[in-house]
Design an enzyme around this catalytic site. Structure first.
Site, short mmCIF file in Angstrom:
data_model
loop_
_atom_site.label_atom_id
_atom_site.label_comp_id
_atom_site.label_asym_id
_atom_site.label_seq_id
_atom_site.Cartn_x
_atom_site.Cartn_y
_atom_site.Cartn_z
N HIS A 99 0.82 -1.21 0.00
CA HIS A 99 0.00 0.00 0.00
C HIS A 99 0.86 1.26 0.00
O HIS A 99 1.99 1.25 0.46
CB HIS A 99 -0.89 0.04 1.25
N LYS B 28 6.68 6.55 6.80
CA LYS B 28 6.24 5.71 7.93
C LYS B 28 7.45 5.25 8.74
O LYS B 28 8.51 4.95 8.18
CB LYS B 28 5.50 4.47 7.43
N TYR C 268 2.69 1.75 13.60
CA TYR C 268 3.44 2.66 12.74
C TYR C 268 2.97 4.09 12.86
O TYR C 268 1.82 4.39 13.12
CB TYR C 268 3.43 2.21 11.28
N ASP D 144 -6.52 -6.60 -1.57
CA ASP D 144 -5.12 -6.84 -1.91
C ASP D 144 -4.92 -7.95 -2.93
O ASP D 144 -3.89 -8.01 -3.59
CB ASP D 144 -4.31 -7.13 -0.64
#
Length: 183
Positions: free
Chosen positions: A62, A72, A132, A170
């Site tokens: 992603h 991130k 995250y 996904d």
């Protein structure tokens, strides 16, 4: 904290200094000033996310596009994952290359992934809690994704494909060649 640059420009592996004693341990998991000095990058995190998953769950690949692109800083609070970053910066000399590292509660490693990368992870342990920090807010209209099994990427997920648990979304992500550009 130890900062190790990776072959993908801008990505760093962070290993905190852990202070152990009879009570347990203490570690500083993030310090903005130390981070900026060590990486040369000015990143201000605005959103924290956490997920819990079972063994074989693969989340990714992603990313967010345009003004909503995200850097991130990822880590595992419990369990272990194979964490993967794919360089999708169009003019990067490492475009289409990826890096896979194991993050676990035991090794306490963190992985910094700058803007312009797709990201995903596979749970290797029975369960894992994944945490995250993001430097930009999530924006649904700016979602991008790449097929986890794109042959051009040749990612070794270290698990048989029939053991993977992948969301419907996904399972139908495009190949990198057909994916939405990050910028």
């Amino acid at each position: 904290m130890n900062f190790t640059p990776t072959p993908l420009s801008g990505c760093f592996i962070l290993e905190p200094k852990v202070i152990l004693d009879e009570r347990g341990y203490f570690m500083e998991s993030f310090n903005e000033q130390t981070f900026q000095q060590a990486t040369g990058q000015s990143v201000h995190f605005v959103q924290d996310n956490q997920s819990f998953s079972s063994k074989g769950v693969l989340r990714g690949l992603h990313y967010q596009v345009g003004e909503h692109a995200q850097a991130k800083l990822v880590r595992v609070i419990s369990g272990a994952v194979l964490d993967v970053a794919v360089d999708i910066r169009p003019n990067s000399p490492t475009f289409g290359q990826h890096l896979a590292i194991e993050l676990s509660a035991e090794n306490r490693r963190q992985f910094f992934i700058p803007k312009g990368f797709a990201h995903g992870f596979l749970v290797l342990s029975e369960t894992a809690t994944f945490f995250y920090k993001c430097d930009n807010f999530y924006n649904k209209a700016s979602e991008g994704g790449i097929a986890y099994n794109d042959p051009a990427l040749a990612i070794d997920w270290q698990m048989q494909s029939d053991l993977l648990c992948i969301s419907e979304k996904d399972q139908v992500q495009p190949l990198l060649a057909d994916a939405r550009p990050v910028w």
